[in-house]
Scaffold this motif. Structure first.
Motif, PDB file in Angstrom:
ATOM      1  N   THR A  63     -17.014  -1.039 -19.783  1.00 15.75           N
ATOM      2  CA  THR A  63     -16.099  -1.649 -20.723  1.00 15.75           C
ATOM      3  C   THR A  63     -15.427  -3.016 -19.998  1.00 15.75           C
ATOM      4  O   THR A  63     -15.276  -2.628 -18.793  1.00 15.75           O
ATOM      5  CB  THR A  63     -15.140  -1.073 -21.439  1.00 15.75           C
ATOM      6  N   VAL A  64     -14.886  -3.781 -20.616  1.00 18.64           N
ATOM      7  CA  VAL A  64     -14.215  -5.069 -20.052  1.00 18.64           C
ATOM      8  C   VAL A  64     -12.919  -5.511 -20.361  1.00 18.64           C
ATOM      9  O   VAL A  64     -12.615  -5.313 -21.660  1.00 18.64           O
ATOM     10  CB  VAL A  64     -15.196  -6.468 -20.227  1.00 18.64           C
ATOM     11  N   TYR A  65     -11.954  -5.648 -19.627  1.00 14.64           N
ATOM     12  CA  TYR A  65     -10.571  -6.159 -20.035  1.00 14.64           C
ATOM     13  C   TYR A  65     -10.092  -6.888 -19.068  1.00 14.64           C
ATOM     14  O   TYR A  65     -10.205  -6.911 -17.807  1.00 14.64           O
ATOM     15  CB  TYR A  65      -9.877  -4.805 -20.167  1.00 14.64           C
ATOM     16  N   SER A  86     -15.877  -0.843 -11.906  1.00 18.89           N
ATOM     17  CA  SER A  86     -17.119  -1.268 -11.727  1.00 18.89           C
ATOM     18  C   SER A  86     -17.384  -2.668 -10.890  1.00 18.89           C
ATOM     19  O   SER A  86     -17.875  -2.613  -9.902  1.00 18.89           O
ATOM     20  CB  SER A  86     -18.107  -1.301 -12.886  1.00 18.89           C
ATOM     21  N   ILE A  87     -16.761  -3.754 -11.471  1.00 16.95           N
ATOM     22  CA  ILE A  87     -17.008  -4.916 -10.863  1.00 16.95           C
ATOM     23  C   ILE A  87     -15.391  -5.613 -11.014  1.00 16.95           C
ATOM     24  O   ILE A  87     -14.921  -5.780 -11.936  1.00 16.95           O
ATOM     25  CB  ILE A  87     -17.816  -5.844 -11.702  1.00 16.95           C
ATOM     26  N   ASP A  88     -15.007  -6.093  -9.963  1.00 10.09           N
ATOM     27  CA  ASP A  88     -13.776  -6.937  -9.834  1.00 10.09           C
ATOM     28  C   ASP A  88     -14.205  -8.504 -10.180  1.00 10.09           C
ATOM     29  O   ASP A  88     -14.798  -8.842  -9.185  1.00 10.09           O
ATOM     30  CB  ASP A  88     -13.030  -6.877  -8.510  1.00 10.09           C
ATOM     31  N   LEU A  89     -14.218  -8.803 -11.493  1.00 11.97           N
ATOM     32  CA  LEU A  89     -14.797 -10.087 -11.852  1.00 11.97           C
ATOM     33  C   LEU A  89     -13.856 -11.224 -11.878  1.00 11.97           C
ATOM     34  O   LEU A  89     -13.759 -11.405 -13.135  1.00 11.97           O
ATOM     35  CB  LEU A  89     -15.696  -9.833 -12.941  1.00 11.97           C
ATOM     36  N   GLY A  90     -13.145 -11.798 -11.066  1.00 14.91           N
ATOM     37  CA  GLY A  90     -12.222 -12.898 -11.242  1.00 14.91           C
ATOM     38  C   GLY A  90     -11.077 -12.283 -12.039  1.00 14.91           C
ATOM     39  O   GLY A  90     -10.362 -11.344 -11.523  1.00 14.91           O
ATOM     40  N   GLY A  91     -10.901 -12.722 -13.097  1.00 13.07           N
ATOM     41  CA  GLY A  91      -9.649 -12.273 -14.081  1.00 13.07           C
ATOM     42  C   GLY A  91      -9.991 -11.132 -14.879  1.00 13.07           C
ATOM     43  O   GLY A  91      -9.134 -10.843 -15.669  1.00 13.07           O
ATOM     44  N   LEU A  92     -11.300 -10.649 -14.765  1.00 17.52           N
ATOM     45  CA  LEU A  92     -11.637  -9.443 -15.637  1.00 17.52           C
ATOM     46  C   LEU A  92     -11.680  -8.170 -14.706  1.00 17.52           C
ATOM     47  O   LEU A  92     -12.169  -8.325 -13.446  1.00 17.52           O
ATOM     48  CB  LEU A  92     -13.012  -9.811 -16.137  1.00 17.52           C
ATOM     49  N   LEU A  93     -11.519  -7.037 -15.696  1.00 14.91           N
ATOM     50  CA  LEU A  93     -12.161  -5.815 -14.584  1.00 14.91           C
ATOM     51  C   LEU A  93     -12.952  -5.138 -15.628  1.00 14.91           C
ATOM     52  O   LEU A  93     -12.896  -5.140 -16.787  1.00 14.91           O
ATOM     53  CB  LEU A  93     -10.621  -4.601 -15.030  1.00 14.91           C
ATOM     54  N   VAL A  94     -14.314  -4.817 -14.950  1.00 13.68           N
ATOM     55  CA  VAL A  94     -15.396  -4.352 -15.524  1.00 13.68           C
ATOM     56  C   VAL A  94     -15.077  -2.910 -15.153  1.00 13.68           C
ATOM     57  O   VAL A  94     -15.308  -2.406 -14.065  1.00 13.68           O
ATOM     58  CB  VAL A  94     -16.669  -5.016 -15.195  1.00 13.68           C
ATOM     59  N   LEU A  95     -15.156  -1.955 -16.265  1.00 16.15           N
ATOM     60  CA  LEU A  95     -14.603  -0.618 -15.976  1.00 16.15           C
ATOM     61  C   LEU A  95     -15.967   0.225 -16.304  1.00 16.15           C
ATOM     62  O   LEU A  95     -16.569  -0.231 -17.206  1.00 16.15           O
ATOM     63  CB  LEU A  95     -13.626  -0.154 -16.553  1.00 16.15           C
ATOM     64  N   ALA A  96     -16.287   1.273 -15.656  1.00 17.33           N
ATOM     65  CA  ALA A  96     -17.613   2.096 -16.060  1.00 17.33           C
ATOM     66  C   ALA A  96     -17.100   3.511 -15.975  1.00 17.33           C
ATOM     67  O   ALA A  96     -16.401   3.890 -15.056  1.00 17.33           O
ATOM     68  CB  ALA A  96     -18.611   1.706 -14.974  1.00 17.33           C
ATOM     69  N   GLY A  97     -17.583   4.367 -16.646  1.00 15.35           N
ATOM     70  CA  GLY A  97     -17.430   5.583 -16.938  1.00 15.35           C
ATOM     71  C   GLY A  97     -18.266   6.417 -17.735  1.00 15.35           C
ATOM     72  O   GLY A  97     -19.177   6.028 -18.306  1.00 15.35           O
ATOM     73  N   ASN A  98     -17.677   7.771 -18.111  1.00 10.93           N
ATOM     74  CA  ASN A  98     -18.599   8.556 -19.130  1.00 10.93           C
ATOM     75  C   ASN A  98     -17.555   8.123 -20.725  1.00 10.93           C
ATOM     76  O   ASN A  98     -16.916   7.355 -20.578  1.00 10.93           O
ATOM     77  CB  ASN A  98     -18.433   9.991 -18.996  1.00 10.93           C
ATOM     78  N   GLU A  99     -18.291   8.618 -21.553  1.00 11.02           N
ATOM     79  CA  GLU A  99     -17.781   8.229 -22.817  1.00 11.02           C
ATOM     80  C   GLU A  99     -16.268   8.488 -22.840  1.00 11.02           C
ATOM     81  O   GLU A  99     -15.560   7.982 -23.372  1.00 11.02           O
ATOM     82  CB  GLU A  99     -18.525   8.998 -23.811  1.00 11.02           C
ATOM     83  N   ALA A 100     -15.933   9.701 -22.260  1.00 13.08           N
ATOM     84  CA  ALA A 100     -14.479  10.232 -22.555  1.00 13.08           C
ATOM     85  C   ALA A 100     -13.673   9.259 -21.842  1.00 13.08           C
ATOM     86  O   ALA A 100     -12.554   8.881 -22.175  1.00 13.08           O
ATOM     87  CB  ALA A 100     -14.350  11.773 -22.053  1.00 13.08           C
ATOM     88  N   GLY A 101     -13.974   8.907 -20.502  1.00 10.96           N
ATOM     89  CA  GLY A 101     -13.159   8.231 -19.771  1.00 10.96           C
ATOM     90  C   GLY A 101     -13.123   6.667 -20.402  1.00 10.96           C
ATOM     91  O   GLY A 101     -12.045   6.002 -20.410  1.00 10.96           O
TER      92      GLY A 101
END
Length: 350
Positions: free
Chosen positions: A136-138, A173-188
């Motif tokens: 997910t991205v934020y 998952s990825i430090d993408l400039g002004g975005l945080l790409v986060l990764a995990g399982n469905e609960a997380g």
């Protein structure tokens, strides 16, 4: 014409979408090479890139699958690199985002075009078969691209808190400039998405057909990759190669085994710091241009944001970047037809 120095940046997953359908047909400069890529896929029982790229319409379930998207994106990226006007553009380094690292390996000469395709296609297929977790991205920057470090710290603290909960997996998952790409399982992922406010009309944004790339959840895929991809695929790069830590692999000073270990180890299971890669590209090589190959046009914002974070040319906001870009363009996106011609030999492209 003045020859300009450039760092080439290879995009990752999620960049071949409906607008890119037919990209290889429009731009790939070497039909024989594309046929060799498709021979690899045919031998593996996979649909050819020619059929995927030449489809009547884009199908998300079909085209965005890891085993299809990886091959399409790798080929589109390499084709754009091969189409650069090397008399007008002096490539001084290569980097990439996420799976764009596999493309960067080939562009820098650390693997052959065919070996790079084998790596990208194999890893994409393994990840699709396993499909462990998601992304997910934020954003932590506002739409003005002014850095908000306190907000970033708070978001990362939330990620750490969720990751500590029972049966929850979540990581950067990825430090993408002004975005945080986060990764995990469905609960997380659900815990994070329910804990933050919706912003900019689209975030938090779950990425379809994406696994928990660049986290410990991918350890089984990394192990399968190491079993399938021998050290003989790797060689000394011809060009400096900037990885997902911001480290440089230098021509003549690269250990082949170490490069393979990074590619099929850290690169798969640890955070990919694209922001650090762009910071190194700017500060170490000081290029005239940052060239983002196709497919797609979505990586340009993250490159610009990363340059702002590096305070490149004194830029501190989106307005600063736009002014710099208008005065003396420093970012060229080959996926944009109006910019592509600035760095290619039009007559050489079929």
């Amino acid at each position: 014409m003045t020859r300009r120095t450039a760092v080439v940046i290879c995009p990752g997953r999620g960049t071949y979408n409906a607008a890119e359908l037919g990209y290889l047909g429009r731009h790939f400069p070497d039909a024989a090479l594309l046929a060799r890529f498709d021979a690899v896929r045919t031998a593996a029982g996979q649909e050819s890139l020619a059929a995927l790229d030449g489809a009547d319409r884009f199908n998300l379930a079909r085209h965005s699958r890891g085993d299809n998207a990886s091959g399409l994106i790798y080929a589109a990226t390499l084709g754009d690199f091969l189409s650069l006007d090397r008399e007008g553009v002096d490539v001084v380094a290569v980097t990439g985002n996420s799976m764009g690292w596999y493309s960067a390996l080939a562009c820098a000469g650390a693997v052959t075009a065919e070996a790079g395709f084998t790596i990208a296609n194999t890893m994409g297929s393994l990840m699709q078969a396993a499909l462990i977790g998601g992304q997910t991205v934020y954003p932590w920057m506002d739409e003005d691209w002014i850095p908000r470090p306190v907000r970033k710290a708070a978001l990362l603290a939330l990620v750490a808190d969720i990751a500590a909960r029972r049966d929850h997996a979540l990581a950067l998952s990825i430090d993408l400039g002004g975005l945080l790409v986060l990764a995990g399982n469905e609960a997380g992922l659900k815990a994070f998405e329910s804990s933050v406010d919706p912003v900019q009309g689209r975030f938090p944004m779950r990425l379809g057909n994406h696994a928990a790339f660049h986290t410990a959840l991918q350890a089984p895929v990394a192990a399968q990759g190491r079993a399938a991809l021998p050290a003989e695929l790797f060689a000394q790069p011809d060009l400096p190669l900037i990885d997902g830590r911001g480290a440089v692999w230098w021509p003549g000073a690269t250990d082949r085994a170490s490069l393979r270990d990074y590619t099929l180890g850290h690169q798969v299971t640890e955070t990919y710091d694209f922001t650090a890669a762009i910071r190194t590209a700017a500060q170490e090589f000081a290029p005239d241009l940052f060239i983002v190959t196709g497919p797609g046009t979505t990586l340009g914002g993250a490159v610009a944001q990363s340059l702002i974070l590096a305070r490149w040319r004194g830029m501190a906001s989106k307005t600063d970047f736009q002014k710099t870009q208008a005065d003396q363009p420093l970012l060229v996106a080959m996926g944009m037809s109006e910019q592509r011609g600035q760095v290619t030999q039009q007559g050489a492209i079929r």
